[in-house]
Motif scaffolding. Structure first.
Motif, PDB file in Angstrom:
ATOM      1  N   GLU A  98       0.853  -1.110  -0.029  1.00  0.00           N
ATOM      2  CA  GLU A  98       0.127   0.038  -0.066  1.00  0.00           C
ATOM      3  C   GLU A  98       0.886   1.250  -0.138  1.00  0.00           C
ATOM      4  N   GLY A  99       1.287   1.669  -1.347  1.00  0.00           N
ATOM      5  CA  GLY A  99       2.073   2.824  -1.375  1.00  0.00           C
ATOM      6  C   GLY A  99       3.609   2.368  -1.689  1.00  0.00           C
ATOM      7  N   GLU A 100       4.354   3.269  -2.157  1.00  0.00           N
ATOM      8  CA  GLU A 100       5.645   2.850  -2.508  1.00  0.00           C
ATOM      9  C   GLU A 100       6.795   2.681  -1.216  1.00  0.00           C
ATOM     10  N   ILE A 101       7.523   1.645  -1.114  1.00  0.00           N
ATOM     11  CA  ILE A 101       8.473   1.561  -0.233  1.00  0.00           C
ATOM     12  C   ILE A 101       9.948   1.414  -0.637  1.00  0.00           C
ATOM     13  N   SER A 102      10.921   2.165  -0.212  1.00  0.00           N
ATOM     14  CA  SER A 102      12.105   2.035  -0.608  1.00  0.00           C
ATOM     15  C   SER A 102      12.933   1.563   0.471  1.00  0.00           C
ATOM     16  N   GLY A 103      14.021   0.555   0.433  1.00  0.00           N
ATOM     17  CA  GLY A 103      15.018   0.161   1.273  1.00  0.00           C
ATOM     18  C   GLY A 103      16.413   0.614   0.537  1.00  0.00           C
ATOM     19  N   HIS A 104      17.471   0.789   1.611  1.00  0.00           N
ATOM     20  CA  HIS A 104      18.872   1.195   1.218  1.00  0.00           C
ATOM     21  C   HIS A 104      19.751   0.142   1.824  1.00  0.00           C
ATOM     22  N   PHE A 105      20.106  -0.685   0.939  1.00  0.00           N
ATOM     23  CA  PHE A 105      21.376  -1.699   1.251  1.00  0.00           C
ATOM     24  C   PHE A 105      22.513  -1.039   1.049  1.00  0.00           C
ATOM     25  N   PHE A 106      23.432  -1.172   2.035  1.00  0.00           N
ATOM     26  CA  PHE A 106      25.075  -0.991   1.810  1.00  0.00           C
ATOM     27  C   PHE A 106      25.757  -1.949   2.353  1.00  0.00           C
ATOM     28  N   LEU A 107      26.716  -2.479   1.265  1.00  0.00           N
ATOM     29  CA  LEU A 107      27.822  -3.601   1.609  1.00  0.00           C
ATOM     30  C   LEU A 107      29.114  -2.764   1.817  1.00  0.00           C
ATOM     31  N   ILE A 108      29.616  -2.828   2.934  1.00  0.00           N
ATOM     32  CA  ILE A 108      30.800  -2.266   3.184  1.00  0.00           C
ATOM     33  C   ILE A 108      31.941  -3.218   3.467  1.00  0.00           C
ATOM     34  N   PRO A 109      32.699  -3.705   2.572  1.00  0.00           N
ATOM     35  CA  PRO A 109      33.865  -4.663   2.591  1.00  0.00           C
ATOM     36  C   PRO A 109      35.117  -4.079   3.001  1.00  0.00           C
ATOM     37  N   ASP A 110      35.884  -4.622   3.702  1.00  0.00           N
ATOM     38  CA  ASP A 110      37.298  -4.248   3.830  1.00  0.00           C
ATOM     39  C   ASP A 110      37.972  -3.950   2.604  1.00  0.00           C
ATOM     40  N   TYR A 111      39.311  -3.482   2.742  1.00  0.00           N
ATOM     41  CA  TYR A 111      39.914  -3.188   1.354  1.00  0.00           C
ATOM     42  C   TYR A 111      40.207  -4.658   0.736  1.00  0.00           C
ATOM     43  N   ASN A 112      40.778  -5.581   1.401  1.00  0.00           N
ATOM     44  CA  ASN A 112      41.070  -6.841   0.712  1.00  0.00           C
ATOM     45  C   ASN A 112      39.634  -7.700   0.186  1.00  0.00           C
ATOM     46  N   SER A 113      38.671  -7.512   1.105  1.00  0.00           N
ATOM     47  CA  SER A 113      37.378  -8.120   0.489  1.00  0.00           C
ATOM     48  C   SER A 113      36.891  -7.808  -0.751  1.00  0.00           C
ATOM     49  N   TYR A 114      37.056  -6.363  -1.051  1.00  0.00           N
ATOM     50  CA  TYR A 114      36.531  -5.739  -2.087  1.00  0.00           C
ATOM     51  C   TYR A 114      37.229  -6.343  -3.349  1.00  0.00           C
ATOM     52  N   LYS A 115      38.605  -6.421  -3.290  1.00  0.00           N
ATOM     53  CA  LYS A 115      39.640  -6.837  -4.439  1.00  0.00           C
ATOM     54  C   LYS A 115      39.032  -8.354  -4.694  1.00  0.00           C
ATOM     55  N   ILE A 116      38.880  -9.147  -3.630  1.00  0.00           N
ATOM     56  CA  ILE A 116      38.500 -10.557  -3.689  1.00  0.00           C
ATOM     57  C   ILE A 116      37.041 -10.462  -4.463  1.00  0.00           C
ATOM     58  N   LEU A 117      36.124  -9.574  -3.937  1.00  0.00           N
ATOM     59  CA  LEU A 117      34.812  -9.721  -4.610  1.00  0.00           C
ATOM     60  C   LEU A 117      34.899  -9.365  -5.912  1.00  0.00           C
ATOM     61  N   ILE A 118      35.484  -8.293  -6.449  1.00  0.00           N
ATOM     62  CA  ILE A 118      35.789  -8.021  -8.013  1.00  0.00           C
ATOM     63  C   ILE A 118      36.555  -8.873  -8.724  1.00  0.00           C
ATOM     64  N   ASN A 119      37.571  -9.788  -8.110  1.00  0.00           N
ATOM     65  CA  ASN A 119      38.421 -10.714  -8.799  1.00  0.00           C
ATOM     66  C   ASN A 119      37.401 -11.910  -8.994  1.00  0.00           C
ATOM     67  N   SER A 120      36.546 -12.109  -7.889  1.00  0.00           N
ATOM     68  CA  SER A 120      35.529 -13.441  -8.021  1.00  0.00           C
ATOM     69  C   SER A 120      34.692 -13.401  -9.078  1.00  0.00           C
ATOM     70  N   LEU A 121      34.161 -12.155  -9.566  1.00  0.00           N
ATOM     71  CA  LEU A 121      33.274 -11.796 -10.485  1.00  0.00           C
ATOM     72  C   LEU A 121      33.952 -11.752 -11.884  1.00  0.00           C
ATOM     73  N   GLY A 122      35.270 -11.780 -12.081  1.00  0.00           N
ATOM     74  CA  GLY A 122      36.022 -11.827 -13.452  1.00  0.00           C
ATOM     75  C   GLY A 122      36.088 -10.252 -13.872  1.00  0.00           C
ATOM     76  N   LEU A 123      36.151  -9.402 -12.844  1.00  0.00           N
ATOM     77  CA  LEU A 123      36.154  -7.832 -13.132  1.00  0.00           C
ATOM     78  C   LEU A 123      37.319  -7.530 -12.955  1.00  0.00           C
ATOM     79  N   GLU A 124      37.928  -6.327 -13.636  1.00  0.00           N
ATOM     80  CA  GLU A 124      38.929  -5.972 -13.507  1.00  0.00           C
ATOM     81  C   GLU A 124      39.042  -4.699 -12.233  1.00  0.00           C
ATOM     82  N   GLY A 125      39.982  -4.564 -11.379  1.00  0.00           N
ATOM     83  CA  GLY A 125      39.851  -3.790 -10.159  1.00  0.00           C
ATOM     84  C   GLY A 125      40.159  -2.140 -10.787  1.00  0.00           C
TER      85      GLY A 125
END
Length: 210
Positions: free
Chosen positions: A183-210
């Motif tokens: 009933e009406g429009e509802i919004s949520g905000h999701f933030f993932l805050i990885p540490d520096y090494n985890s962000y690199k791991i996340l990018i590499n695991s997805l096959g993306l360049e850092g």
């Protein structure tokens, strides 16, 4: 000439948004069962933003919100923050309980035990669905802690996150979620805050360049 870093960021956001949409779809299915009605949930916006700009993603630091902090461990480390403006959180509780919930106007407001348990069940579904989608996409183990729910002004909740976790990384993955067929429009905000090494791991695991 196109900037390579801009191309990389665009690729990252496309993948993150797809992960978000899968998580949103899973969350919508689970919420439909909880709320006993059809729910459509999408991720209309994805961004990588600096940690200190989180308060600017909503209506400012004095906005009353329900904020949920979740430690993330396993092969990715950091924390997750789910933020719902209080009016939206109350709308979800009202839908789940099948009866109106009083509106609030100040941070001193407290939910009843039933209302709090209901909101925790809802946010557990949302957070779990997004983290499961990240784990499925990356093949990485993502282990969430028990969620910590706070009702306060957004600025205060960000301060709590900073004190409790420290600024684990400058890079924040932001996904805006849109709930439809409520009933009406509802919004949520999701933030993932990885540490520096985890962000690199996340990018590499997805096959993306850092």
């Amino acid at each position: 000439m196109t900037d390579t870093s801009d191309n990389n960021l665009t690729k990252h956001l496309d993948v993150f948004k797809e992960i978000g949409n899968i998580g949103a779809g899973n969350a919508a299915s689970a919420l439909a069962g909880l709320l006993n009605k059809r729910i459509s949930m999408t991720v209309p916006d994805a961004a990588v933003v600096p940690f200190n700009t989180i308060v600017d993603m909503m209506q400012g630091p004095e906005t009353l919100v329900a904020g949920v902090l979740v430690d993330v461990s396993g092969e990715l480390h950091g924390f997750n923050l789910l933020v719902l403006e209080m009016k939206d959180a109350l709308a979800m509780i009202s839908q789940a309980l099948g009866k109106p919930v009083s509106e609030v106007a100040s941070p001193g407001f407290e939910l009843s035990e039933l209302q709090r348990d209901t909101l925790m069940e809802i946010v557990n579904i949302i957070v779990g669905s997004f983290l499961s989608a990240i784990s499925s996409f990356t093949g990485l183990s993502v282990v969430p802690s028990v969620p910590n729910l706070s009702i306060d002004m957004l600025g205060a909740i960000i301060s709590i996150a900073t004190i409790q976790y420290g600024q684990v990384g400058d890079t924040v993955l932001f996904l805006k979620t849109q709930f439809n067929d409520l009933e009406g429009e509802i919004s949520g905000h999701f933030f993932l805050i990885p540490d520096y090494n985890s962000y690199k791991i996340l990018i590499n695991s997805l096959g993306l360049e850092g």
